[in-house]
Enzyme design. Sequence first.
Site, PDB file in Angstrom:
ATOM      1  CB  SER A 192      41.219  34.723  25.575  1.00 52.54           C
ATOM      2  OG  SER A 192      42.084  35.327  24.632  1.00 52.54           O
ATOM      3  CG  HIS A 248      48.179  49.578  52.594  1.00 51.64           C
ATOM      4  ND1 HIS A 248      47.834  50.908  52.502  1.00 51.64           N
ATOM      5  CD2 HIS A 248      48.218  49.293  53.925  1.00 51.64           C
ATOM      6  CE1 HIS A 248      47.691  51.414  53.716  1.00 51.64           C
ATOM      7  NE2 HIS A 248      47.913  50.449  54.599  1.00 51.64           N
TER       8      HIS A 248
END
Length: 478
Positions: free
Chosen positions: A283, A153
């Site tokens: 970026s 999870h």
Amino acid sequence: MNDHSIYQSPLSARYASKEMKYLFSEEKKFKTWRKLWIALAQAEQELGLSITDEQIAQLQEYAEDINYDVAKAREAVVRHDVMSHVYAYGQQADKAAGIIHLGATSCYVGDNTDLIVMHEALELILEKLAAVLARLKKFALEYKDMPCLAFTHFQAAQPTTIGKRASLWAQDLVMDYEEISWLLEHKKLLGQKGTTGTQASFLELFDGDSQKAAQIDKLICEKMGYDDWFAVSGQTYPRKYDTRVLQALSSIAQSAHKFSNDLRLLQHKKEMEEPFAKNQIGSSAMAYKRNPMRCERMAALANYVISDTMNPAITAATQWFERTLDDSANKRIAVAEAFLATDGILDLYLNITDGLVVYPKVVEADLRKELPFMATENIMMDAVKAGGNRQELHELIRVHSMEAGRQVKEFGLENDLLDRIANDPAFPLTKEELEARMDPSLYVGRAPEQTLEFFSQVVDPILDKHPEAKNLVAEINV
């Protein structure tokens, strides 16, 4: 020279390898058509039709020399691609012009070629799967003993090892390899069935001799290197076959997407990274960034392949009777692009696994933050063996764990669970004894052994079939 005013598919321009692009090229298609016409003429000659050796020799002479300009000009007149190429072939092999495509329908060359191309493309896919497995094996064995935090999870769970996690990625690809292998082991051609699949034209050619008509499939397939064909069909091979093939490609996409997700999450945690070129820019605004662009591209292509499987499924479901032509435009886009995209996915997978980066200190630090929680089950067992009550101890550990977690999450403090347990008289263990239980290797179970067993027993037999797979190099547009 590229015409920059015309759309180019990124799958061809940016992502797929030259080998895969060639398989879906016009040259591959039309040369295969000519091979099929030669096989047809040879089979018909062997079954008694008046086709001469000279005619077949002339067909063979021009098998690789396609006069595209003649075919293109003819198609502008007759608006039929197969008949245009029959005409162009006949212009070169003039003595054989009258027997080219004898008794056949367009699907004889079209569908048989599609099947041949798909099978050759699957063989390329299989080789690349083996190559990725070879890289994952090398990586997994190198890190088979390095403990790391595992997640269920995406919450911290019992530790595993980096190598064992890599074996999970490899296991998915093994399943894909098995599926592709099955398709290739059971590959078949359409053969020569005629306009509605009844072989009526061949029964006419052979003067009603049903035995000769029945042999035509076998002879053609043998000459094309196949030993099986669809026993019955309409004019086309069953369109469900395309669905089966693209489902196998979708399975590869699913495996790759799962890998890319895991690695992107690990890169966020700074435990592992995909390769990053020396001069690569992460970026345009944030110069410090090292974005996982290869994994992201892999995920994007995987999404496309998974969604593309709907195309052949819808086509197969909506065919009418013995055939309808609303499959053609969809099929030539969907099938080709699924292969090109899957090829691009595997090249990315190969490139990434060639240069995976692991940061052991970060891996260890992340694990040690959570290790006291991981050790609580063993601590509880030791306390029970010393005379404690399992249920009471479980509740005490739950309370201590929740409080230690609250200190970390609400106040940004260190995990003090061991101190809490050491100060609880219900647990007959000192802080030093508890610290001795913080060796991560105590909590990875059989992960190292499982990794070794998996690669030696499952992956090695695959790699033995692909001795050159470890040397395969993928070139990608970074």
